[in-house]
Design an enzyme around this catalytic site. Structure first.
Site, PDB file in Angstrom:
ATOM      1  CG  HIS A  67      48.838  31.184  35.017  1.00 14.07           C
ATOM      2  ND1 HIS A  67      48.844  32.175  35.983  1.00 14.07           N
ATOM      3  CD2 HIS A  67      47.683  31.367  34.336  1.00 14.07           C
ATOM      4  CE1 HIS A  67      47.751  32.907  35.892  1.00 14.07           C
ATOM      5  NE2 HIS A  67      47.032  32.445  34.888  1.00 14.07           N
ATOM      6  CG  LEU A  70      44.561  24.032  28.545  1.00 11.56           C
ATOM      7  CD1 LEU A  70      44.732  22.582  28.993  1.00 11.56           C
ATOM      8  CD2 LEU A  70      45.345  24.277  27.254  1.00 11.56           C
ATOM      9  NE  ARG A  71      40.284  31.475  27.442  1.00  5.92           N
ATOM     10  CZ  ARG A  71      40.692  32.178  28.487  1.00  5.92           C
ATOM     11  NH1 ARG A  71      40.416  31.790  29.726  1.00  5.92           N
ATOM     12  NH2 ARG A  71      41.356  33.306  28.315  1.00  5.92           N
ATOM     13  CG  ASN A 101      39.710  31.318  34.000  1.00  4.78           C
ATOM     14  OD1 ASN A 101      40.377  30.389  33.542  1.00  4.78           O
ATOM     15  ND2 ASN A 101      39.886  32.570  33.629  1.00  4.78           N
ATOM     16  CG  ASP A 161      44.509  33.411  36.965  1.00  6.43           C
ATOM     17  OD1 ASP A 161      45.072  34.378  37.480  1.00  6.43           O
ATOM     18  OD2 ASP A 161      44.383  33.268  35.734  1.00  6.43           O
ATOM     19  CG  HIS A 188      44.170  37.246  39.524  1.00  5.68           C
ATOM     20  ND1 HIS A 188      44.286  37.214  38.149  1.00  5.68           N
ATOM     21  CD2 HIS A 188      43.706  38.488  39.820  1.00  5.68           C
ATOM     22  CE1 HIS A 188      43.903  38.381  37.653  1.00  5.68           C
ATOM     23  NE2 HIS A 188      43.548  39.174  38.635  1.00  5.68           N
ATOM     24  CG  ASN A 287      43.698  41.557  35.304  1.00  5.85           C
ATOM     25  OD1 ASN A 287      44.459  42.290  35.934  1.00  5.85           O
ATOM     26  ND2 ASN A 287      42.579  41.087  35.818  1.00  5.85           N
ATOM     27  CG  ASP A 314      47.871  34.727  32.499  1.00  7.28           C
ATOM     28  OD1 ASP A 314      46.911  33.946  32.346  1.00  7.28           O
ATOM     29  OD2 ASP A 314      47.731  35.889  32.937  1.00  7.28           O
ATOM     30  CG  HIS A 318      40.545  36.224  25.242  1.00  6.41           C
ATOM     31  ND1 HIS A 318      39.557  35.764  26.082  1.00  6.41           N
ATOM     32  CD2 HIS A 318      41.515  36.727  26.043  1.00  6.41           C
ATOM     33  CE1 HIS A 318      39.912  35.986  27.344  1.00  6.41           C
ATOM     34  NE2 HIS A 318      41.100  36.557  27.355  1.00  6.41           N
TER      35      HIS A 318
HETATM   36  O1  DOR Z   1      44.760  38.599  31.275  1.00  4.89           O
HETATM   37  C1  DOR Z   1      44.252  37.685  31.887  1.00  4.89           C
HETATM   38  N1  DOR Z   1      43.496  36.758  31.263  1.00  4.89           N
HETATM   39  N2  DOR Z   1      44.419  37.614  33.200  1.00  4.89           N
HETATM   40  C2  DOR Z   1      43.756  36.724  33.954  1.00  4.89           C
HETATM   41  O2  DOR Z   1      43.931  36.721  35.140  1.00  4.89           O
HETATM   42  C3  DOR Z   1      42.782  35.797  33.348  1.00  4.89           C
HETATM   43  C4  DOR Z   1      43.085  35.583  31.932  1.00  4.89           C
HETATM   44  C5  DOR Z   1      41.957  34.941  31.173  1.00  4.89           C
HETATM   45  O3  DOR Z   1      41.367  33.964  31.666  1.00  4.89           O
HETATM   46  O4  DOR Z   1      41.686  35.370  30.056  1.00  4.89           O
HETATM   47 ZN    ZN Z   2      45.421  35.960  36.632  1.00  6.36          ZN
END
Ligand code: DOR
Ligand code: ZN
Length: 436
Positions: A67, A70-71, A101, A161, A188, A287, A314, A318
């Protein structure tokens, strides 16, 4: 550790790791050549191989993260496949599964192949793309699961997710669909109607702070529903980032019934609690949210017992503007790749076999990554990491290889240091530094 070189890999070179502790055995030498562990034994001759002093180090099968965000494509300012791969290698990983995502969403063969190709080009870890379950993560129509499975990326794990596949009929269809190629749906678990406007765990601390809460039952209700659906369909379900004691009990019940379900817990849910929100520092916004001390205890016990199968990071990088703002506007998520092993050493102590099981062997098996998660033995692909358990390090966000800085462990001193990582016999990390 002393090696004959400190930077710059040498493709094709052989490596002799001297006197390293392999899980469950006395110190030994490992000769890596031709991409595999060629020989294991004491007093091996170097015969031109580069020598790595493994004295005091532990060799683990390369870690596998199920999980990782990598953006790329879309938010290359926060992370790229390459920067995330480097962070992974520095954390001891040899394979990561890249969440869908992105922007555009990885919901077609084209996008998953792009991510897979970028991973190959970076060449620092094996990047296995995860495909979206629904088109655009919108939860309305199934994505092209079959086309992604048949693509060069050979996708086996599908996940929305960041979002929950909330519609039970769609969830059932997805579970049915992936059964044909032994795929798995990674959920998720968040009932969206129960978490509208939620900012943190619903409990005593959220009441005190006056923040809207994310109740444990929003996770537990979806897991309960999904294990029943998975049982009905006879398909494989994986539960992402389990965070509550109640979820552990639902899972325990499902496993007793023989449901094909696996689950992961993150390092941060094993270490941090909702008390952190009292700082209003958005680095702790995630989250599912950080929960109570009782949840943390239950998750640790479940991980040891095996009710929770694996640790997954996870890793959620950011950009500064998405994190350094008011709590309510900050994006949820925290970095994880470069600190996961240290957090686990802190939480579990030096239980190497358990760590190898939860962070390498089992995640590799769930993802179907046959070259990974294998203990060093003759003929096995040389994917491994060397850990110095005696080292302690203070986490400095400025020193992370990730493009982002949102680590929740800044200033914390944690045990263990990754000294070297090898991907198919090539070092990606040596002397604690990335080779590229
Ligand atoms: O905290 C989280 N960030 N939970 C998620 O389910 C997605 C993730 C994100 O993509 O930043
Ligand atoms: Zn998640």
């Amino acid at each position: 550790m002393k090696t004959e070189l400190t930077a710059g890999g040498d493709p094709g070179a052989a490596y002799l790791i001297r006197g390293v502790r392999v899980v469950g055995a006395e110190p030994t030498d490992l000769l890596l050549t031709g991409g595999v562990v060629a020989e294991v034994g004491r007093g091996l001759a170097a015969r031109g191989a580069r020598v790595v002093d493994g004295d005091g180090l532990v060799a683990l099968p390369g870690l596998v993260d199920l999980h990782t965000h990598l953006r790329e494509p879309g938010r290359e300012d926060a992370e790229t496949v390459e920067s995330g791969s480097r962070a992974a290698a520095l954390g001891g990983y040899t394979a990561v599964c890249a969440m869908a995502n992105t922007s555009p969403v990885a919901d077609t063969a084209g996008v998953v192949e792009q991510v897979w190709r970028l991973g190959r080009e970076a060449g620092l870890v094996d990047v296995q793309p995860i495909g979206a379950v629904t088109v655009g993560l919108a939860g309305e129509h199934l994505a092209e699961l079959g086309a992604m499975a048949e693509s060069a990326a050979r996708v086996r794990i599908f996940s929305d997710d960041g979002h929950c596949v909330a519609d039970p009929r769609l969830m059932r269809r997805a579970l049915e669909y992936v059964k044909a190629f032994d795929g798995v749906i990674a959920q998720h678990a968040e009932e969206p109607r129960l978490t509208e406007g939620a900012q943190m765990h619903e409990g005593e601390v959220s009441t005190r702070l006056g923040l809207t809460g994310w109740p444990a039952v929003a996770e537990e209700a979806i897991i309960a529903r999904d294990v029943l659906l998975a049982e009905h369909v006879g398909s494989r379900l994986h539960v992402c980032h389990l965070s509550t004691a109640g979820s552990v009990e639902v899972l325990r019940h499902a496993k007793k019934r023989g449901v094909r379900v696996t689950a992961e817990v993150t390092p941060h849910h094993l270490l941090l609690t909702d008390e952190r929100a009292t700082s209003y520092d958005p680095v702790f916004k995630v989250n599912p949210p950080l929960r109570t001390a009782a949840d943390v205890t239950a998750l640790r016990e479940a991980l040891v017992e095996g009710i929770v199968d694996i640790v997954a990071t996870d890793h959620a990088p950011h950009a500064l503007e998405d994190k350094e703002c008011e709590w309510a506007y900050a994006r949820p998520g925290m970095l994880g790749l470069e600190t996961a092993l240290s957090v686990l050493l802190d939480v579990l102590g030096e239980r190497w076999d358990l760590i190898a099981e939860r962070m390498s062997r089992t995640p590799a098996r769930i993802a179907g990554l046959v070259e990974h998660g294998r203990d060093p033995a003759p003929g096995v692909p040389a994917n491994l990491t060397l850990v110095d358990p005696a080292a302690r390090r203070t986490i400095d966000p400025g020193e992370q290889a990730s493009r982002s800085r949102n680590t929740p462990y800044a200033g914390l001193t944690l045990p263990g240091r990754i000294v070297a990582t090898f991907l198919r016999g090539e070092p990606t990390v040596l002397d604690g530094k990335a080779v590229r």
